[in-house]
Design a protein around this motif. Structure first.
Motif, PDB file in Angstrom:
ATOM      1  N   ALA A  53     -63.028  25.310  -5.274  1.00 43.69           N
ATOM      2  CA  ALA A  53     -61.946  25.132  -4.296  1.00 43.69           C
ATOM      3  C   ALA A  53     -62.439  25.610  -2.940  1.00 43.69           C
ATOM      4  O   ALA A  53     -63.108  26.637  -2.847  1.00 43.69           O
ATOM      5  N   GLY A  54     -62.116  24.845  -1.915  1.00 47.02           N
ATOM      6  CA  GLY A  54     -62.540  25.207  -0.566  1.00 47.02           C
ATOM      7  C   GLY A  54     -63.754  24.402  -0.104  1.00 47.02           C
ATOM      8  O   GLY A  54     -64.066  24.359   1.084  1.00 47.02           O
ATOM      9  N   ASP A  55     -64.442  23.749  -1.049  1.00 46.08           N
ATOM     10  CA  ASP A  55     -65.644  22.996  -0.674  1.00 46.08           C
ATOM     11  C   ASP A  55     -65.324  21.763   0.177  1.00 46.08           C
ATOM     12  O   ASP A  55     -66.140  21.331   0.986  1.00 46.08           O
ATOM     13  N   PHE A  56     -64.141  21.174  -0.054  1.00 49.52           N
ATOM     14  CA  PHE A  56     -63.794  19.937   0.662  1.00 49.52           C
ATOM     15  C   PHE A  56     -62.395  20.080   1.271  1.00 49.52           C
ATOM     16  O   PHE A  56     -61.405  19.574   0.720  1.00 49.52           O
ATOM     17  N   PRO A  57     -62.318  20.790   2.404  1.00 47.26           N
ATOM     18  CA  PRO A  57     -61.010  21.155   2.964  1.00 47.26           C
ATOM     19  C   PRO A  57     -60.104  19.972   3.283  1.00 47.26           C
ATOM     20  O   PRO A  57     -58.892  20.044   3.057  1.00 47.26           O
ATOM     21  N   GLN A  58     -60.679  18.883   3.771  1.00 44.16           N
ATOM     22  CA  GLN A  58     -59.814  17.740   4.147  1.00 44.16           C
ATOM     23  C   GLN A  58     -59.208  17.101   2.902  1.00 44.16           C
ATOM     24  O   GLN A  58     -58.006  16.850   2.842  1.00 44.16           O
ATOM     25  N   ALA A  59     -60.042  16.833   1.925  1.00 38.63           N
ATOM     26  CA  ALA A  59     -59.549  16.191   0.697  1.00 38.63           C
ATOM     27  C   ALA A  59     -58.570  17.108  -0.033  1.00 38.63           C
ATOM     28  O   ALA A  59     -57.551  16.653  -0.573  1.00 38.63           O
ATOM     29  N   GLU A  60     -58.858  18.385  -0.043  1.00 34.63           N
ATOM     30  CA  GLU A  60     -57.974  19.331  -0.741  1.00 34.63           C
ATOM     31  C   GLU A  60     -56.616  19.403  -0.053  1.00 34.63           C
ATOM     32  O   GLU A  60     -55.574  19.442  -0.708  1.00 34.63           O
ATOM     33  N   ALA A  61     -56.626  19.402   1.295  1.00 32.00           N
ATOM     34  CA  ALA A  61     -55.359  19.448   2.021  1.00 32.00           C
ATOM     35  C   ALA A  61     -54.583  18.149   1.805  1.00 32.00           C
ATOM     36  O   ALA A  61     -53.369  18.175   1.540  1.00 32.00           O
ATOM     37  N   LEU A  62     -55.290  17.026   1.886  1.00 31.68           N
ATOM     38  CA  LEU A  62     -54.620  15.730   1.703  1.00 31.68           C
ATOM     39  C   LEU A  62     -53.976  15.620   0.320  1.00 31.68           C
ATOM     40  O   LEU A  62     -52.867  15.113   0.179  1.00 31.68           O
ATOM     41  N   ALA A  63     -54.711  16.090  -0.682  1.00 30.63           N
ATOM     42  CA  ALA A  63     -54.209  15.980  -2.063  1.00 30.63           C
ATOM     43  C   ALA A  63     -52.843  16.645  -2.209  1.00 30.63           C
ATOM     44  O   ALA A  63     -52.032  16.240  -3.050  1.00 30.63           O
ATOM     45  N   LYS A  64     -52.586  17.636  -1.384  1.00 34.16           N
ATOM     46  CA  LYS A  64     -51.296  18.345  -1.474  1.00 34.16           C
ATOM     47  C   LYS A  64     -50.207  17.642  -0.662  1.00 34.16           C
ATOM     48  O   LYS A  64     -49.036  17.935  -0.806  1.00 34.16           O
ATOM     49  N   GLN A  65     -50.627  16.739   0.243  1.00 27.49           N
ATOM     50  CA  GLN A  65     -49.651  16.159   1.175  1.00 27.49           C
ATOM     51  C   GLN A  65     -49.277  14.708   0.884  1.00 27.49           C
ATOM     52  O   GLN A  65     -48.240  14.238   1.347  1.00 27.49           O
ATOM     53  N   ILE A  66     -50.133  13.994   0.168  1.00 22.98           N
ATOM     54  CA  ILE A  66     -49.931  12.544   0.064  1.00 22.98           C
ATOM     55  C   ILE A  66     -48.863  12.158  -0.959  1.00 22.98           C
ATOM     56  O   ILE A  66     -48.682  12.823  -1.979  1.00 22.98           O
TER      57      ILE A  66
END
Ligand SMILES: Cc1ncc(COP(=O)(O)O)c(C=O)c1O
Length: 387
Positions: free
Chosen positions: A340-353
């Motif tokens: 966790a934390g390696d891919f900040p954009q994808a991780e953030a998007l996964a929570k928002q989409i």
């Protein structure tokens, strides 16, 4: 959500099939009467037609999109010892295909606005072992062919497209499937072009790759009982090919319907931007085919994605999330060494989409109902704040 409480489903395939039901039944009946169930005429016809429609020379039908990736990479001689760049926010099949081909997956973060692979991030991950990049034309929007071709030329890499969500998508004069050395498609029933079961295809302009793919899907055989390499059984089913062949002429119209639906969503969602809700960005020059219509629920929104999804479900509106957990955080793949934390954009998007209903036949009033439902959820918080 139980079936009876669904007022607007996430996908409704009946609307697509009912008007052409007789045609579809006749196509199936023809296969049954001809009895050519394995690699029958419909497979060859559909391979030829789908390749031609997509601007490719050869089409090789296989059992699924996953196999089109796994076997397709092998047909391109991408495997053991090779590193392959792929977006971390894709359906798990992209990763599984790379692993099945024996190559080492190297995840790349995505662009926060478009959710497509970030080529600047990819550039930093190229090593002497990198052999290929897999752009995933996510949600039906192509990764820029010009940028991809520049990237591949700069780093001397092969482009292998994952076009599972992008049938007949176009951008900068290229169809999805015509940019790289080869491309994988899925005909899973809910795809823009879907069968009555699983199916997939590899497109390529290279005759050697095409021939190798023909062998790989059929036990590595060049003729019956003569096997020149390790292959498997992954043929596109003739019944599926017959259905797909009948549906193919309607695909441009269905994609056009999806575009109209997306434009109406875009228009009606505009006022919700101030509440922190915006659609995934699309490039104005894309022939986006909107396999999915995805919105982002920003952290500034007073409701969480889960709350909005639950409230929509209460109103009978089914939604989806594509995808809730990026590949590197899936339990099956912790051995790849990411965290966790390696891919900040994808991780953030996964929570928002959040994916809204999207299918040909979704009516204008239903779209308005969906957007109004989201607006009323948001305004209920305004009222609460005013109390
Ligand atoms: C981006 C992507 N790649 C690959 C696949 C795999 O296709 P299939 O389900 O036909 O194996 C899918 C299908 O869901 C997909 O969406």
């Amino acid at each position: 959500m139980n079936k009876s409480s669904i007022k607007i489903p996430f996908v409704n395939l009946n609307l697509q099939h009912q008007p052409i039901q007789i045609q579809l039944e006749q196509a199936i009946q023809t296969v049954v009467s001809q009895g050519d169930f394995i690699l029958g005429q419909a497979v060859a016809d559909f391979e030829r037609e789908f390749a031609a429609a997509s601007g490719a020379k050869y089409g090789i039908g296989v059992a699924s999109g996953t196999d089109a990736i796994a076997l397709g990479l092998q047909a391109c001689n991408i495997g053991s010892g090779d590193e392959v760049l792929l977006p971390v926010n894709t359906f798990i099949a992209t990763l599984i295909g790379v692993l099945q081909a024996g190559a080492k997956p190297i995840f790349v973060d995505c662009d926060r606005q478009t959710a497509l692979i970030d080529l600047a991030a990819a550039a930093k991950l190229v090593t002497p072992k990198t052999k290929a990049i897999i752009p995933v034309h996510l949600y039906g929007q192509m990764v820029s062919p010009r940028q991809l071709l520049d990237f591949a030329q700069t780093y001397n890499l092969l482009i292998f497209e994952d076009a599972a969500q992008a049938h007949l998508a176009a951008r900068e004069g290229y169809f999805a499937g015509s940019v790289g050395i080869a491309a994988a498609f899925s005909f899973y029933p809910s795809k823009n072009l879907g069968g009555f079961g699983d199916g997939g295809m590899l497109l390529t302009r290279d005759p050697d790759i095409a021939q190798k793919m023909v062998r790989l899907r059929n036990y590595g055989a060049v003729q019956k009982y003569f096997h020149v390499e390790m292959g498997t059984n992954s043929r596109l089913d003739t019944l599926q090919a017959a259905v797909l062949l009948e549906k193919l002429p309607y695909l441009p119209k269905w994609n056009c319907d999806r575009n109209h639906i997306a434009k109406q969503y875009d228009r009606e969602l505009l006022p919700l931007a101030s509440f922190g809700i915006t659609p995934i960005e699309n490039h104005s020059d894309t022939g986006h085919v909107y396999h999915l219509y995805v919105i982002k629920i920003d952290d500034s929104c007073t409701f969480t994605r889960q709350q909005i999804q639950d409230k929509l479900a209460e109103l009978g509106i089914q939604t989806g999330i594509h995808y809730p957990i990026p590949c590197h955080l899936q339990p099956a793949f912790t051995n790849l060494g990411y965290q966790a934390g390696d891919f900040p954009q994808a991780e953030a998007l996964a929570k928002q989409i959040l994916s809204l209903p999207m299918y040909p036949g979704l009516s204008s009033s239903e779209i308005t109902e969906i957007v109004s439902a989201i607006a009323s959820i948001l305004s209920s918080s305004q009222q609460l704040l005013c109390l």
